[in-house]
Each structure stands twice: as structure tokens, then as C-alpha cells.
Design an enzyme around this catalytic site. Structure first.
Site, PDB file in Angstrom:
ATOM      1  N   THR A 161      36.326  47.069  61.825  1.00 36.34           N
ATOM      2  CA  THR A 161      36.005  46.026  60.961  1.00 36.34           C
ATOM      3  C   THR A 161      37.228  46.036  59.996  1.00 36.34           C
ATOM      4  O   THR A 161      37.651  44.794  59.188  1.00 36.34           O
ATOM      5  CB  THR A 161      34.869  46.205  60.206  1.00 36.34           C
ATOM      6  OG1 THR A 161      34.549  47.425  59.590  1.00 36.34           O
ATOM      7  CG2 THR A 161      33.739  45.659  61.275  1.00 36.34           C
ATOM      8  N   LYS A 200      39.633  42.800  57.994  1.00 35.08           N
ATOM      9  CA  LYS A 200      39.869  42.752  56.505  1.00 35.08           C
ATOM     10  C   LYS A 200      41.202  42.444  56.503  1.00 35.08           C
ATOM     11  O   LYS A 200      41.784  41.633  55.724  1.00 35.08           O
ATOM     12  CB  LYS A 200      39.248  43.917  55.916  1.00 35.08           C
ATOM     13  CG  LYS A 200      37.787  43.807  55.905  1.00 35.08           C
ATOM     14  CD  LYS A 200      37.147  45.457  55.521  1.00 35.08           C
ATOM     15  CE  LYS A 200      35.840  45.399  55.609  1.00 35.08           C
ATOM     16  NZ  LYS A 200      35.405  46.770  55.658  1.00 35.08           N
ATOM     17  N   HIS A 221      27.024  51.300  68.487  1.00 34.28           N
ATOM     18  CA  HIS A 221      28.042  51.198  67.684  1.00 34.28           C
ATOM     19  C   HIS A 221      29.138  52.065  68.029  1.00 34.28           C
ATOM     20  O   HIS A 221      29.952  52.332  67.408  1.00 34.28           O
ATOM     21  CB  HIS A 221      27.856  51.514  66.182  1.00 34.28           C
ATOM     22  CG  HIS A 221      27.224  50.464  65.530  1.00 34.28           C
ATOM     23  ND1 HIS A 221      27.789  49.211  64.730  1.00 34.28           N
ATOM     24  CD2 HIS A 221      25.745  49.932  65.397  1.00 34.28           C
ATOM     25  CE1 HIS A 221      26.818  48.438  64.316  1.00 34.28           C
ATOM     26  NE2 HIS A 221      25.474  49.050  64.624  1.00 34.28           N
ATOM     27  N   LYS A 246      40.867  54.737  57.491  1.00 33.72           N
ATOM     28  CA  LYS A 246      39.602  54.726  58.247  1.00 33.72           C
ATOM     29  C   LYS A 246      39.312  55.960  58.283  1.00 33.72           C
ATOM     30  O   LYS A 246      40.029  56.900  57.790  1.00 33.72           O
ATOM     31  CB  LYS A 246      39.989  54.129  59.616  1.00 33.72           C
ATOM     32  CG  LYS A 246      41.292  54.730  60.412  1.00 33.72           C
ATOM     33  CD  LYS A 246      41.535  54.108  61.611  1.00 33.72           C
ATOM     34  CE  LYS A 246      42.321  52.798  61.479  1.00 33.72           C
ATOM     35  NZ  LYS A 246      41.577  51.839  61.886  1.00 33.72           N
ATOM     36  N   ARG A 247      37.898  56.603  58.724  1.00 25.42           N
ATOM     37  CA  ARG A 247      37.677  57.971  58.801  1.00 25.42           C
ATOM     38  C   ARG A 247      38.854  58.657  59.627  1.00 25.42           C
ATOM     39  O   ARG A 247      39.233  57.897  60.628  1.00 25.42           O
ATOM     40  CB  ARG A 247      36.403  58.053  59.575  1.00 25.42           C
ATOM     41  CG  ARG A 247      35.137  57.782  58.676  1.00 25.42           C
ATOM     42  CD  ARG A 247      34.869  58.595  57.561  1.00 25.42           C
ATOM     43  NE  ARG A 247      34.580  59.957  57.929  1.00 25.42           N
ATOM     44  CZ  ARG A 247      33.424  60.309  57.755  1.00 25.42           C
ATOM     45  NH1 ARG A 247      32.494  59.781  57.088  1.00 25.42           N
ATOM     46  NH2 ARG A 247      32.903  61.619  57.952  1.00 25.42           N
ATOM     47  N   LYS A 271      40.850  57.788  66.778  1.00 24.63           N
ATOM     48  CA  LYS A 271      41.691  56.839  65.868  1.00 24.63           C
ATOM     49  C   LYS A 271      43.244  57.030  65.899  1.00 24.63           C
ATOM     50  O   LYS A 271      43.847  56.360  65.600  1.00 24.63           O
ATOM     51  CB  LYS A 271      41.268  56.668  64.719  1.00 24.63           C
ATOM     52  CG  LYS A 271      39.684  56.228  64.573  1.00 24.63           C
ATOM     53  CD  LYS A 271      38.906  56.222  63.202  1.00 24.63           C
ATOM     54  CE  LYS A 271      37.664  55.969  63.083  1.00 24.63           C
ATOM     55  NZ  LYS A 271      37.152  54.401  63.295  1.00 24.63           N
TER      56      LYS A 271
HETATM   57  C1  26W Z   1      24.790  61.132  63.113  1.00 19.89           C
HETATM   58  C2  26W Z   1      26.448  60.639  62.829  1.00 19.89           C
HETATM   59  C3  26W Z   1      26.726  59.585  63.277  1.00 19.89           C
HETATM   60  C4  26W Z   1      27.084  58.448  62.135  1.00 19.89           C
HETATM   61  C5  26W Z   1      27.406  57.341  62.418  1.00 19.89           C
HETATM   62  C6  26W Z   1      27.108  58.961  64.480  1.00 19.89           C
HETATM   63  C7  26W Z   1      27.573  57.809  64.753  1.00 19.89           C
HETATM   64  C8  26W Z   1      27.566  57.071  63.663  1.00 19.89           C
HETATM   65  C9  26W Z   1      28.423  55.482  64.101  1.00 19.89           C
HETATM   66  C10 26W Z   1      28.008  55.013  65.455  1.00 19.89           C
HETATM   67  C11 26W Z   1      29.645  55.466  63.806  1.00 19.89           C
HETATM   68  C12 26W Z   1      30.247  54.252  63.369  1.00 19.89           C
HETATM   69  O1  26W Z   1      30.432  53.989  62.262  1.00 19.89           O
HETATM   70  N1  26W Z   1      30.737  53.578  64.349  1.00 19.89           N
HETATM   71  C13 26W Z   1      31.608  52.247  64.041  1.00 19.89           C
HETATM   72  O2  26W Z   1      30.760  51.098  63.763  1.00 19.89           O
HETATM   73  C14 26W Z   1      31.430  50.161  63.300  1.00 19.89           C
HETATM   74  C15 26W Z   1      30.743  48.956  63.287  1.00 19.89           C
HETATM   75  O3  26W Z   1      30.226  48.405  64.233  1.00 19.89           O
HETATM   76  C16 26W Z   1      32.708  49.514  64.382  1.00 19.89           C
HETATM   77  O4  26W Z   1      33.426  48.624  63.872  1.00 19.89           O
HETATM   78  C17 26W Z   1      33.508  50.784  64.679  1.00 19.89           C
HETATM   79  O5  26W Z   1      34.552  50.608  65.788  1.00 19.89           O
HETATM   80  C18 26W Z   1      32.550  52.047  64.879  1.00 19.89           C
HETATM   81  O6  26W Z   1      33.336  53.313  65.143  1.00 19.89           O
END
Ligand code: 26W
Length: 848
Positions: free
Chosen positions: A693, A697, A392, A583-584, A589
Site C-alpha cells: 500500500t 501512497k 493478506h 516498509k517492514r 521485500k
Molecule cells: C501473526 C503475525 C502476522 C502479522 C501480520 C502474520 C501476518 C500478518 C499479515 C498478514 C502481514 C501483512 O501485513 N500483510 C500485508 O498486508 C497488506 C495489506 O493487505 C499488503 O499490502 C501487504 O502486501 C501484505 O504483506
């Protein structure tokens, strides 16, 4: 060949029903579960509701609190789901087919009540029933605290996926962690983010069903003993030094009006009774209680990091904990007791939602070798067919690694197995690429820098049937860059599944006005078959339909204004272009690009350069949480709030420019905000946003996108057409090229007057009460580092925003484009994503 069964069954509170035999089941129909749900009538609903209120909450209606009423209502609706849930489970047990175990550390579910009402088609009945009781359904809806068991995109995606799988009647169990505290509640104190714990269960969790009797032991630490058995083969025994128990919590996942209810199984950690007792018997009461705390910490809180894992031991404990519980649960409870583990690949595919559950790979190996007595080779052949991995991210710092030293201490047996896997894997690499030791080092599951660690993405890739990215561009970049060596070795392993969102929650529920318009126009079929919205295309040419569409947008703006006033005390101006970036908060971003645009507009007006009469009245809404430890992100939040408070109070821009930054953006707010938006901001640096995503929406709710060629924006633009999308900025190859040549942000600052004036105005302290220090971290970084090329894309962004203004001036043309955005984005239903996973990765059957 004899069937392989566990050499030794771990003692748990076993499925005693199985052992007790069929006596009760055959004599009493209720033993099978309620055969029918309560009646779908207002009367029936009222009766159930009052029963829940009286016997469940223990109060009469006349003395019940809002929470009593909400709890009773939720339980009533849950009751309607339960019959279908038991029925679905029985049906699946009777003819076991291959199923999906969706392993995800996060599920960002959002509120449950409305979703359950929609799934059971009880909304109108519930509304009427509440009226009969003198209550307002809407007030009760608002009493629900959303389960925020995720950070952002990844967690919300998992929630959309399980919704779609239930709607498609696909055999799936979602596995995750029942965090006691979800994603923190964001508050602002003097413009700065302050985190407050999210005690979401404090008022009771009516949607979950706990099974404290079905505990799963999970072990940590200790050492490995080995002995040669009679057959001459070495056997390993892991002697752990501490353990916890996993307690199952089932959450129902209803399909949309199809009678199917799937399961989301979340695990909670508690101390083992035996463990406590030992210490207690030794007379150390305090230690016994402390050990309980250590155990319960494991499922205490969701890590609020997004994109940059911190590598904390507790996080690895969480990951192993939920994956060990889930695999055990599948093998011992979900499968028939006579399962031959050699048939596992025909029974299960575990989907790894990013690297967080990847420790499941050595865990399955360990079970097969140590408990089921298979050889390493046999176990490896099976394991390699049981996992698939979704990546992701593209940020190198987000790829998880775990120090070998930590792994050896916490999971010594797993570390041995990982070494063994790596040995077999690297031998394969050497065979396919003889003499290429650099490649061997690049691909190794164990990395050496900065310390010896396990690269979880490599382990996942090596062990998985398929590896997928989450949008076309992302999957391409995975193949060409992040995992290039692997895709060269196994080209057929790599695939793409573009993300999607559930139309039930994000259109049908979130946007009742638009839903009614769509249903009145093309019928109701679109809710479970979103491609049907394409039938709206011709209506884009119909002035009457466009007028209705504008009425929908206006009604949604009125609704969000009321929400923001009540929730945040924000008074939204009327009739503005509603420009939304939610978004975060992350540098990639580029919330700063949006802020520079706002400051440029403001500076233009107050300096007299820009005639206010020519400016499109615009309200910009931000929603963003920053990871608590992410300094820069927090400084950006402070800066946005500072700019907002000055601009919103400056009479010179009144009626022209307004900034709203409601705190604590979450799923509930998204559902209100997105339907009201005119403009969707998707402005990440090309090549950094895996998919996005939110972008889907917005488009589905009739906002136009201003966006870079990044993630799923690329696919949105292709589908809606260039005329209905505001594209700007560098492409990924251009970004790579500029970075290779050496990017110097000051050159842009020096050569672009508007940019210089905007930055200087911020830097002067104008927005920070004269305090120049307050913005220095952000401004200093933009000028001398700017890793995500904000300044390089600034002018292109301004130009695209000018196009937006021109386009918005023609409301007929704008609504035409907005309608086409709705009509052409049916592809982004998560039902389609699930179909892609099923056809390309899982190969499971649905609806049996
Ligand atoms: C450990 C901390 C951590 C937590 C979450 C590291 C990495 C993540 C995820 C990989 C971050 C995330 O949420 N990625 C997002 O995933 C979405 C669903 O596929 C995508 O639409 C976003 O572009 C992507 O940033």
C-alpha cells in the site's frame, strides 16, 4: 416459526437505560446528547479550549504544560466530533440496516489530531484560536504520540478502511484490541536494532472513551458437559475454568466533512471481580493479584511479528478475547433486544482481516447452539452467511495454524465445533470429488504435520461467503496456488478487492503543498472523490504547471530535511534524487537488493570505474523495523547502518551518495517522507508481496516507482503506463520456473563482475571495521541460499536504475511522468476499495 431468542441471558451490567424507560429522554433535550456542536468560530473554539484546559486538565493557561495544552486541544476537537457521533449512532439505531463488523487484530491509526481537524474543517479556526492563546498549533500537533496498534500494511489498511467507511456514511463498527503497548519503538545502538516498549498511553489517551460499566465476560479452559434434554436432543454446557472481562473503549472515526462519525471499538482485558474475590476470600491475596496480571496480560502488548506468526498461546487468547467481546457486543448491544437470530445474515457481515479473528466462526456457532438453542445445522446455515475473509499474504509460513492440543486446552467447546464443521465440510468434498482422499487430506481444516493443528485459513474459507485477495495478482495466486482446491470447489466464492489508501491522510494532510496545487487547479472535489485527479492529466503537458509541481516537491524535500534533522540529527544533502524504501524489514521485500545497488555505485566510484561526474547525486532513505525475533532481518539492519556510516563519511562519494536510515519508521514519519520522494522502491520478489500500500501512497504523491511485477505494482504500472514506471525483474511464472529448475545463486555471483565486487567489498569487512564475521550471516545466505532470488534480479535492477538516472536528467520529462502518476492513480483510494467490498461482498446500504 417462533422467533429464536437467547435461552439464557448472561448477566452483565445490562443496558440499564433501556430498562429505565423513556422518562429522562422525553423530559430533557440534553438527555439525547448535545443537539449541536460548539460554534465553528475562533471565539467559540478558544472558549471550549480554555474550558478543557481549566476544568479538564485543572490548570490555568499560564501554568499549563505542553501536554496539558495538547490534551485540552484534543478534547476540544473531540467535543466537536461528539455531537456528530451521537447523532450518527442515534440515526443508525432508529433504522437498523445490515452493518459491517470489521474484525481486525490491528489498527495502525497514526496521529488523530490533524485527521479530526480536517474532518471537522476546523484546521484554520484551531490555528487561529491557538494563536489567540499564544500557542503554536504545530507544536501541539507534535506532542501527540501516535497509536501504533499495528505492525505494518495490514493494520494500516484497516485504518484506511474505517476512514473511508465513515466518509461514505457506511454502517460499520471496527472491532479490535486496545493494546496497552503498541508496536515497539525502534532505536539503534551501534547500528543494531534495540526495541523499546511503546507506552503510548502514558500521557493519557484523549481520543478514547472508556465504558468500564459495560463489561463482557470471556471464558477460557475447562471442559464440556453434555446432557440429553426432554426433547431428546443433546445439549452442551461449556464449564470454563477461568474468565476475564472485556472493557469497551470507543474511538471516534470521523468521515471527511460529512457530519458522520463512526465507531472503532477496542477491547481491554481486566480480571473478573468475582474471580478475584474467590481467591481473595480464601486468603490468598498474592494469587488474587497474580490472577489480575494474567487477565490484563491479554491486551497488554501487540505482537510485533509480521508475516511469521509464532503460535504463542497468549496470541490465541488475544484473538479469542477480542472476537468474543465483539460478537457479544453486536448481539447484545448493537441489535434491538427482540432480534431473531435467524435474521442475522440480514443484519451483519463480519469481515475477517486475515486469519487473526477466525476463531469468531466457532464462537458464533457456539452462541447459536448453546445459548440460542439452535441445532448444529441451523447454526451452520446462519454462520456461513455472516463472515467474509480477506487473505493478506502468500508466504506459506504466514498462514496461521493452532495446535489441536492448545485449542482443546484453551477453547474445548470451540475445538469440538471445529471438528464438527470439518466433518460436514469433508463429507461435501467427498461427495463432489468421490475417491479423492488426497484432496480430502489437503483440504481438511485439521492438518497433521508437523503436529495436529487447525488451519485457520481453511476454516475461514469454508465458513465465508467470499474470500478475497488484496490485488489482482494476489487474488489470482490465491485461486491458482494457495487455495486452489477450494477455488475449484467453490469458484464463485473467490474474488479480488485491490487495496487502497485514504486520500485524506496520505495526500490532503500529508502533502498540503500538492493538495493546494491540485485544489487550485481542479477544485476540492478530489478529496472525497479521488478519481477526479485524472483531470490533472492535461496539465502534465503544461510547463508552468510542471514548474509548480517541482516547487511542491522541493518544498517537501526541505520539510523532510528539517524533520530528519530535528528527529534524528540526520543532515540530508540538498538537491539529490530522493530514493526511498520504507516498509517492514523482510527478506522477501529485498532491502538487500537495494543495498547491493548502493554498494555497487560506491564501489564503482572508489575503484575509479565510475566517473563521479556521471553519477546522479542520490540520497537513499531506508525505514524498516525488524520483528524482534527475526535474526536475519536484524543482521540486514545492522549491515545497512554499517554501509551508511562508511559511505556517508567517505569524502570520495561526498555530494554523490548518501544513506539515511532514521530509526522508528512509523505513520507520522511516512506522512512527511512520502511526499518528498522522487523514487519509490517496490522491489519484492514477484509473487510474494500480496499488494503493498506504500506503493500507492508514493505514486499518489508524485514519486515514480521502480518495481517488480508484484502485488499492486502490476496495477499501478497498467494505470500510469510503462513509460512512467521502471519495471524490472523476473515475473512470478519465471520465478516459479527458475525455482523448479534449481536456483544456484553462486552462478550469478561468478558470472557478474559488479555483483562479485559488491559482495566481496561487503565480505571484506570494509563496512564493518574490518570485521568479516559481522556480515557473514547475510552474505553466506545470499550466496548459498537466497530464497528470494536477490542475485537473480540484481543485473535487471542495476539496468533499471540506470534508466532512472537517465530519466531524472530530464527534469521536464520526469515531472511530466510524476504528474501522470498522480493523475492516474485515483483508483487506489480506499473509498474505491470500500465500494468494491460493499458491492461484491457485503451488500449493505450507505447513507440512510
Ligand atoms: C501473526 C503475525 C502476522 C502479522 C501480520 C502474520 C501476518 C500478518 C499479515 C498478514 C502481514 C501483512 O501485513 N500483510 C500485508 O498486508 C497488506 C495489506 O493487505 C499488503 O499490502 C501487504 O502486501 C501484505 O504483506
Amino acid at each position: 416459526m417462533p422467533a429464536v431468542r437467547p435461552a439464557e441471558t448472561v448477566a452483565v451490567a445490562e443496558d440499564y437505560l433501556h430498562e429505565r424507560g423513556p422518562t429522562l429522554e422525553s423530559t430533557h433535550p440534553l438527555a439525547l446528547g448535545p443537539v449541536t456542536a460548539p460554534p465553528h468560530t475562533v471565539d467559540g473554539f478558544v472558549k471550549e479550549f480554555l474550558r478543557e484546559l481549566n476544568y479538564g486538565q485543572g490548570v490555568p493557561l499560564s501554568r499549563s504544560s505542553l501536554n496539558d495544552q495538547y490534551m485540552a486541544l484534543a478534547r476540544t476537537v473531540r467535543g466537536y466530533l461528539t455531537a456528530r457521533w451521537l447523532e450518527t449512532a442515534t440515526r443508525r439505531r432508529q433504522s437498523p440496516h445490515k452493518m459491517v463488523g470489521y474484525l481486525s487484530a490491528e489498527y495502525l491509526l497514526g496521529r488523530q489530531l490533524d485527521n479530526a481537524l480536517l474532518a471537522t474543517d476546523l484546521s484554520a479556526i484551531a490555528e487561529e484560536a491557538m494563536k489567540v492563546c499564544g500557542l503554536e498549533l504545530d507544536a501541539l500537533r507534535q506532542a501527540e504520540v501516535e497509536p501504533g496498534l499495528g505492525n505494518g500494511g495490514l493494520g494500516r489498511l484497516a485504518a484506511c478502511f474505517i476512514d473511508s467507511l465513515a466518509t461514505m456514511d457506511a454502517p460499520c463498527v471496527g472491532y479490535g484490541i486496545r493494546y496497552e503497548y503498541g508496536i515497539f519503538k525502534q532505536t539503534f545502538v551501534d547500528g543494531r536494532q534495540v526495541e523499546v516498549p511503546d507506552n503510548w498511553l502514558s500521557m493519557g489517551g484523549p481520543w478514547e472513551i472508556a465504558h468500564p460499566e459495560m463489561e463482557v465476560p470471556v471464558h477460557f479452559g475447562g471442559h464440556v458437559e453434555r446432557a440429553t434434554a426432554d426433547d431428546g436432543r443433546e445439549r452442551c454446557t461449556w464449564v470454563p475454568d477461568w474468565s476475564v472481562l472485556g472493557i469497551r473503549y470507543n474511538v471516534m472515526v470521523p468521515g471527511y466533512q460529512n457530519g458522520v462519525v463512526n465507531t472503532l471499538r477496542l477491547w481491554r482485558a481486566i480480571a473478573t471481580r468475582a474471580f478475584d474475590l474467590d481467591i481473595f476470600n480464601a486468603g490468598d491475596y498474592a494469587s488474587a493479584v497474580r490472577s489480575q496480571t494474567v487477565a490484563e496480560n491479554i491486551s497488554k502488548v501487540l505482537y510485533p511479528e509480521d508475516s511469521t506468526p509464532q503460535g504463542k498461546e497468549l496470541r490465541l487468547q488475544q484473538q479469542y478475547f477480542f472476537v468474543a467481546c465483539s460478537i457479544f457486543d453486536f448481539l447484545k448491544h448493537t441489535q434491538p433486544t427482540d432480534l431473531d437470530v435467524r435474521e442475522l445474515p440480514e443484519r451483519i457481515i463480519f469481515q475477517l482481516n486475515d486469519t487473526h479473528p477466525v476463531i469468531g466462526i466457532p464462537e458464533l456457532m457456539r452462541l447459536l447452539i448453546d445459548d440460542y438453542d439452535l441445532t448444529f445445522e441451523e447454526a451452520w446455515a446462519i454462520t456461513k452467511q455472516c463472515f467474509a475473509y480477506t487473505c493478506h499474504t502468500l508466504l506459506p509460513e504466514a498462514l496461521e495454524v493452532w495446535p489441536v492440543s492448545l485449542m482443546e486446552r484453551l477453547l474445548p467447546r470451540h475445538m469440538e465445533i471445529i471438528y464438527q464443521i470439518n466433518e460436514v465440510f469433508l463429507a461435501e468434498v467427498r461427495e463432489q470429488f468421490p475417491g479423492d482422499e488426497l484432496r480430502v487430506r489437503r483440504m481438511s481444516i485439521i492438518g497433521d504435520h508437523p503436529e495436529r493443528s487447525v488451519r485457520m485459513a481453511h476454516l475461514a474459507t469454508v465458513a465465508s461467503v467470499k474470500v478475497n485477495g488484496v490485488a489482482e495478482l494476489h487474488s489470482q495466486l490465491l485461486r491458482d496456488k494457495v487455495l486452489a482446491d477450494f477455488s475449484e470447489m467453490w469458484p464463485e466464492k473467490f474474488t479480488n478487492v485491490t487495496n487502497g489508501v485514504t486520500p485524506r491522510r496520505f495526500v490532503r494532510q500529508a502533502n498540503p503543498f500538492l493538495s493546494k496545487l491540485i485544489t487550485d487547479t481542479i477544485g476540492v472535489g478530489w478529496v472525497a472523490n479521488l478519481e477526479r485527479v485524472r483531470e490533472l492529466e492535461t496539465y502534465a503537458e503544461d510547463p508552468e504547471f510542471r514548474a509548480k509541481f517541482r516547487e511542491v516537491k522541493a518544498a517537501n524535500k526541505t520539510r523532510i530535511a528539517a524533520v530528519l534533522e530535528r528527529r534524528d540529527g540526520i543532515l540530508l544533502p540538498e538537491d539529490h534524487l530522493l530514493d526511498v524504501m520504507v516498509k517492514r524489514l523482510h527478506e522477501y521485500k529485498r532491502q538487500m537488493l537495494k543495498l547491493l545497488h548502493i554498494v555497487t555505485l560506491y564501489e564503482g566510484i572508489i575503484s575509479g570505474d565510475l566517473d563521479p561526474a556521471t553519477v546522479t547525486p542520490r540520497t537513499v532513505v531506508f525505514g524498516a523495523k525488524a520483528a524482534p525475533g527475526y535474526r536475519m532481518a536484524k543482521e540486514i539492519i545492522f549491515l545497512i547502518n554499517s554501509v551508511a556510516s562508511v559511505i556517508n563519511n567517505d569524502p570520495r562519494v561526498q555530494g554523490k551518495l548518501f544513506i539515511a536510515f532514521p530509526a522508528n519508521y512509523n505513520v507520522t514519519l511516512a506522512e512527511r517522507l512520502i511526499p518528498a520522494a522522487d523514487l519509490s522502491e517496490q522491489i519484492s520478489l514477484a509473487g510474494k508481496e500480496a499488494s503493498g500500500t506504500g506503493n500507492m501512497k508514493f505514486a499518489l504523491n508524485g514519486a515514480l516507482t521502480i518495481g517488480t511485477d508484484d502485488g499492486a505494482n502490476v496495477e499501478i504500472r497498467k494505470l500510469v503506463g510503462d513509460d512512467n514506471f521502471f519495471l524490472f525483474g523476473m515475473t512470478e511464472p519465471e520465478v516459479a520456473d527458475l525455482q523448479a529448475r534449481g536456483y544456484r545463486p553462486t552462478e550469478y555471483y561468478e558470472s557478474n563482475e559488479k555483483l562479485r565486487r559488491a559482495i566481496n567489498l561487503i565480505d571484506s569487512g570494509h563496512f564493518t571495521g574490518g570485521n568479516r564475521e559481522a556480515a557473514s550471516m547475510v552474505i553466506g545466505d545470499l550466496l548459498y541460499n537466497d530464497r528470494f532470488l536477490v542475485l537473480a534480479d540484481y543485473q535487471a535492477y542495476l539496468d533499471a536504475q540506470a534508466e532512472v538516472e537517465a530519466a531524472y536528467a530530464d527534469q521536464e520529462a520526469w515531472s511530466r511522468s510524476a504528474i501522470l502518476n498522480v493523475a492516474r492513480t485515483g483508483f487506489f483510494s480506499s473509498d474505491r476499495s470500500m465500494r468494491d467490498y460493499i458491492n461484491r461482498i457485503w451488500h449493505i446500504q450507505t447513507g440512510f
